[in-house]
Design a protein around this motif. Sequence first.
Motif, PDB file in Angstrom:
ATOM      1  N   ARG A 173       0.826  -1.209   0.000  1.00  0.00           N
ATOM      2  CA  ARG A 173       0.000   0.000   0.000  1.00  0.00           C
ATOM      3  C   ARG A 173       0.863   1.263   0.000  1.00  0.00           C
ATOM      4  NH1 ARG A 173      -1.177   2.905   4.043  1.00  0.00           N
ATOM      5  NH2 ARG A 173      -0.709   1.308   5.584  1.00  0.00           N
ATOM      6  N   SER A 174       1.893   1.281   0.836  1.00  0.00           N
ATOM      7  CA  SER A 174       2.727   2.477   0.978  1.00  0.00           C
ATOM      8  C   SER A 174       3.603   2.750  -0.239  1.00  0.00           C
ATOM      9  CB  SER A 174       3.635   2.347   2.207  1.00  0.00           C
ATOM     10  OG  SER A 174       2.874   2.199   3.359  1.00  0.00           O
ATOM     11  N   LEU A 175       4.032   1.685  -0.911  1.00  0.00           N
ATOM     12  CA  LEU A 175       4.953   1.838  -2.035  1.00  0.00           C
ATOM     13  C   LEU A 175       4.281   1.609  -3.386  1.00  0.00           C
ATOM     14  CD1 LEU A 175       7.989  -0.062  -0.478  1.00  0.00           C
ATOM     15  CD2 LEU A 175       7.553   2.390  -0.476  1.00  0.00           C
ATOM     16  N   ALA A 176       2.968   1.674  -3.417  1.00  0.00           N
ATOM     17  CA  ALA A 176       2.227   1.397  -4.651  1.00  0.00           C
ATOM     18  C   ALA A 176       2.634   2.323  -5.788  1.00  0.00           C
ATOM     19  CB  ALA A 176       0.724   1.501  -4.396  1.00  0.00           C
ATOM     20  N   ARG A 177       2.890   3.577  -5.495  1.00  0.00           N
ATOM     21  CA  ARG A 177       3.227   4.513  -6.568  1.00  0.00           C
ATOM     22  C   ARG A 177       4.607   4.264  -7.162  1.00  0.00           C
ATOM     23  NH1 ARG A 177       3.582   8.849  -2.165  1.00  0.00           N
ATOM     24  NH2 ARG A 177       5.813   9.121  -1.894  1.00  0.00           N
ATOM     25  N   PHE A 178       5.439   3.482  -6.462  1.00  0.00           N
ATOM     26  CA  PHE A 178       6.773   3.143  -6.967  1.00  0.00           C
ATOM     27  C   PHE A 178       6.829   1.735  -7.555  1.00  0.00           C
ATOM     28  CE2 PHE A 178       7.465   5.748  -3.053  1.00  0.00           C
ATOM     29  CZ  PHE A 178       7.859   6.915  -3.688  1.00  0.00           C
ATOM     30  N   SER A 179       5.700   1.044  -7.613  1.00  0.00           N
ATOM     31  CA  SER A 179       5.702  -0.379  -7.975  1.00  0.00           C
ATOM     32  C   SER A 179       6.263  -0.659  -9.367  1.00  0.00           C
ATOM     33  CB  SER A 179       4.297  -0.968  -7.845  1.00  0.00           C
ATOM     34  OG  SER A 179       3.434  -0.351  -8.762  1.00  0.00           O
ATOM     35  N   SER A 180       6.177   0.283 -10.280  1.00  0.00           N
ATOM     36  CA  SER A 180       6.713   0.037 -11.620  1.00  0.00           C
ATOM     37  C   SER A 180       8.241   0.117 -11.641  1.00  0.00           C
ATOM     38  CB  SER A 180       6.128   1.024 -12.624  1.00  0.00           C
ATOM     39  OG  SER A 180       6.507   2.347 -12.295  1.00  0.00           O
ATOM     40  N   GLN A 181       8.844   0.798 -10.668  1.00  0.00           N
ATOM     41  CA  GLN A 181      10.301   0.923 -10.623  1.00  0.00           C
ATOM     42  C   GLN A 181      10.963  -0.081  -9.681  1.00  0.00           C
ATOM     43  OE1 GLN A 181       8.495   3.924  -9.934  1.00  0.00           O
ATOM     44  NE2 GLN A 181       8.992   5.274 -11.612  1.00  0.00           N
ATOM     45  N   ILE A 182      10.236  -0.571  -8.676  1.00  0.00           N
ATOM     46  CA  ILE A 182      10.812  -1.476  -7.683  1.00  0.00           C
ATOM     47  C   ILE A 182      10.654  -2.920  -8.147  1.00  0.00           C
ATOM     48  CG2 ILE A 182      10.619  -2.340  -5.324  1.00  0.00           C
ATOM     49  CD1 ILE A 182       9.611   0.386  -4.484  1.00  0.00           C
ATOM     50  N   THR A 183      11.765  -3.660  -8.122  1.00  0.00           N
ATOM     51  CA  THR A 183      11.691  -5.078  -8.467  1.00  0.00           C
ATOM     52  C   THR A 183      11.560  -5.944  -7.220  1.00  0.00           C
ATOM     53  OG1 THR A 183      14.102  -5.247  -8.476  1.00  0.00           O
ATOM     54  CG2 THR A 183      13.012  -4.806 -10.584  1.00  0.00           C
ATOM     55  N   ARG A 184      12.246  -5.549  -6.139  1.00  0.00           N
ATOM     56  CA  ARG A 184      12.205  -6.355  -4.919  1.00  0.00           C
ATOM     57  C   ARG A 184      12.449  -5.487  -3.693  1.00  0.00           C
ATOM     58  NH1 ARG A 184      16.460 -10.751  -5.091  1.00  0.00           N
ATOM     59  NH2 ARG A 184      17.841  -9.208  -4.173  1.00  0.00           N
ATOM     60  N   ILE A 185      11.778  -5.847  -2.593  1.00  0.00           N
ATOM     61  CA  ILE A 185      11.982  -5.225  -1.283  1.00  0.00           C
ATOM     62  C   ILE A 185      12.382  -6.338  -0.325  1.00  0.00           C
ATOM     63  CG2 ILE A 185      10.894  -4.058   0.676  1.00  0.00           C
ATOM     64  CD1 ILE A 185      10.958  -2.168  -1.547  1.00  0.00           C
ATOM     65  N   GLU A 186      13.481  -6.135   0.381  1.00  0.00           N
ATOM     66  CA  GLU A 186      13.893  -7.079   1.421  1.00  0.00           C
ATOM     67  C   GLU A 186      13.687  -6.420   2.771  1.00  0.00           C
ATOM     68  OE1 GLU A 186      17.602  -9.103   1.000  1.00  0.00           O
ATOM     69  OE2 GLU A 186      17.440  -9.101  -1.189  1.00  0.00           O
ATOM     70  N   VAL A 187      13.015  -7.121   3.673  1.00  0.00           N
ATOM     71  CA  VAL A 187      12.732  -6.623   5.012  1.00  0.00           C
ATOM     72  C   VAL A 187      13.513  -7.489   5.994  1.00  0.00           C
ATOM     73  CG1 VAL A 187      10.936  -6.135   6.713  1.00  0.00           C
ATOM     74  CG2 VAL A 187      10.400  -6.010   4.266  1.00  0.00           C
ATOM     75  N   HIS A 188      14.316  -6.853   6.833  1.00  0.00           N
ATOM     76  CA  HIS A 188      15.101  -7.562   7.844  1.00  0.00           C
ATOM     77  C   HIS A 188      14.720  -7.038   9.218  1.00  0.00           C
ATOM     78  CE1 HIS A 188      17.868  -9.203   4.792  1.00  0.00           C
ATOM     79  NE2 HIS A 188      17.702  -8.028   4.208  1.00  0.00           N
ATOM     80  N   PHE A 189      14.226  -7.940  10.076  1.00  0.00           N
ATOM     81  CA  PHE A 189      13.929  -7.593  11.466  1.00  0.00           C
ATOM     82  C   PHE A 189      15.011  -8.198  12.348  1.00  0.00           C
ATOM     83  CE2 PHE A 189       9.536  -7.319   9.808  1.00  0.00           C
ATOM     84  CZ  PHE A 189       9.247  -6.037  10.224  1.00  0.00           C
ATOM     85  N   ARG A 190      15.461  -7.418  13.348  1.00  0.00           N
ATOM     86  CA  ARG A 190      16.530  -7.893  14.203  1.00  0.00           C
ATOM     87  C   ARG A 190      16.342  -7.325  15.597  1.00  0.00           C
ATOM     88  NH1 ARG A 190      22.134  -7.051  15.516  1.00  0.00           N
ATOM     89  NH2 ARG A 190      22.427  -4.819  15.385  1.00  0.00           N
ATOM     90  N   ASP A 191      16.671  -8.136  16.590  1.00  0.00           N
ATOM     91  CA  ASP A 191      16.661  -7.704  17.984  1.00  0.00           C
ATOM     92  C   ASP A 191      18.117  -7.561  18.410  1.00  0.00           C
ATOM     93  OD1 ASP A 191      16.323  -7.215  20.659  1.00  0.00           O
ATOM     94  OD2 ASP A 191      14.933  -8.870  20.993  1.00  0.00           O
ATOM     95  N   ALA A 192      18.583  -6.334  18.567  1.00  0.00           N
ATOM     96  CA  ALA A 192      20.003  -6.069  18.818  1.00  0.00           C
ATOM     97  C   ALA A 192      20.489  -6.627  20.155  1.00  0.00           C
ATOM     98  CB  ALA A 192      20.266  -4.569  18.748  1.00  0.00           C
ATOM     99  N   ASN A 193      19.667  -6.586  21.185  1.00  0.00           N
ATOM    100  CA  ASN A 193      20.095  -7.039  22.509  1.00  0.00           C
ATOM    101  C   ASN A 193      19.609  -8.435  22.849  1.00  0.00           C
ATOM    102  OD1 ASN A 193      21.381  -4.635  22.930  1.00  0.00           O
ATOM    103  ND2 ASN A 193      19.660  -3.698  23.984  1.00  0.00           N
ATOM    104  N   ALA A 194      19.003  -9.113  21.920  1.00  0.00           N
ATOM    105  CA  ALA A 194      18.493 -10.474  22.112  1.00  0.00           C
ATOM    106  C   ALA A 194      17.532 -10.553  23.284  1.00  0.00           C
ATOM    107  CB  ALA A 194      19.635 -11.462  22.238  1.00  0.00           C
ATOM    108  N   VAL A 195      17.906 -11.241  24.336  1.00  0.00           N
ATOM    109  CA  VAL A 195      17.003 -11.491  25.457  1.00  0.00           C
ATOM    110  C   VAL A 195      16.824 -10.257  26.329  1.00  0.00           C
ATOM    111  CG1 VAL A 195      16.588 -12.991  27.445  1.00  0.00           C
ATOM    112  CG2 VAL A 195      17.752 -13.883  25.427  1.00  0.00           C
TER     113      VAL A 195
END
Length: 121
Positions: free
Chosen positions: A27-49
């Motif tokens: 929804r947020s990137l719909a206007r760029f969809s013709s130019q974007i081929t792929r989006i990679e999303v990385h979630f990380r917890d820096a301090n772990a526990v």
Amino acid sequence: MLIQLNTDNHVDGRDEAMREVETDLLRSLARFSSQITRIEVHFRDANAVKSGASDKECTLEARLSGQDPMAVTHAAATLSAAFHGARDKLVRVLDKRLAKLRPPKGIDPYDRPAVDQGMPL
């Protein structure tokens, strides 16, 4: 536009939450969809526990057709806040980069002078 979701060992990658991320990005990137081929999303917890003020991170990497990839990262107290911050940053970066690729205002890119077309003046 392909969306790839990645999490580290300390982040729960539940299907419902990941579907919400995909839906929000589409929804947020719909206007760029013709130019974007792929989006990679990385979630990380820096301090772990351990807990911390800004220990959750979200990195979004956008791959544009014919351009170098671009990445943004945002850290926050929750994964949701980190994702929304990174998404907002990515929209700003895409707006800026793609604006530079457009022809200047008032100039038609298809209206070339006769010299460019190999015709005598």
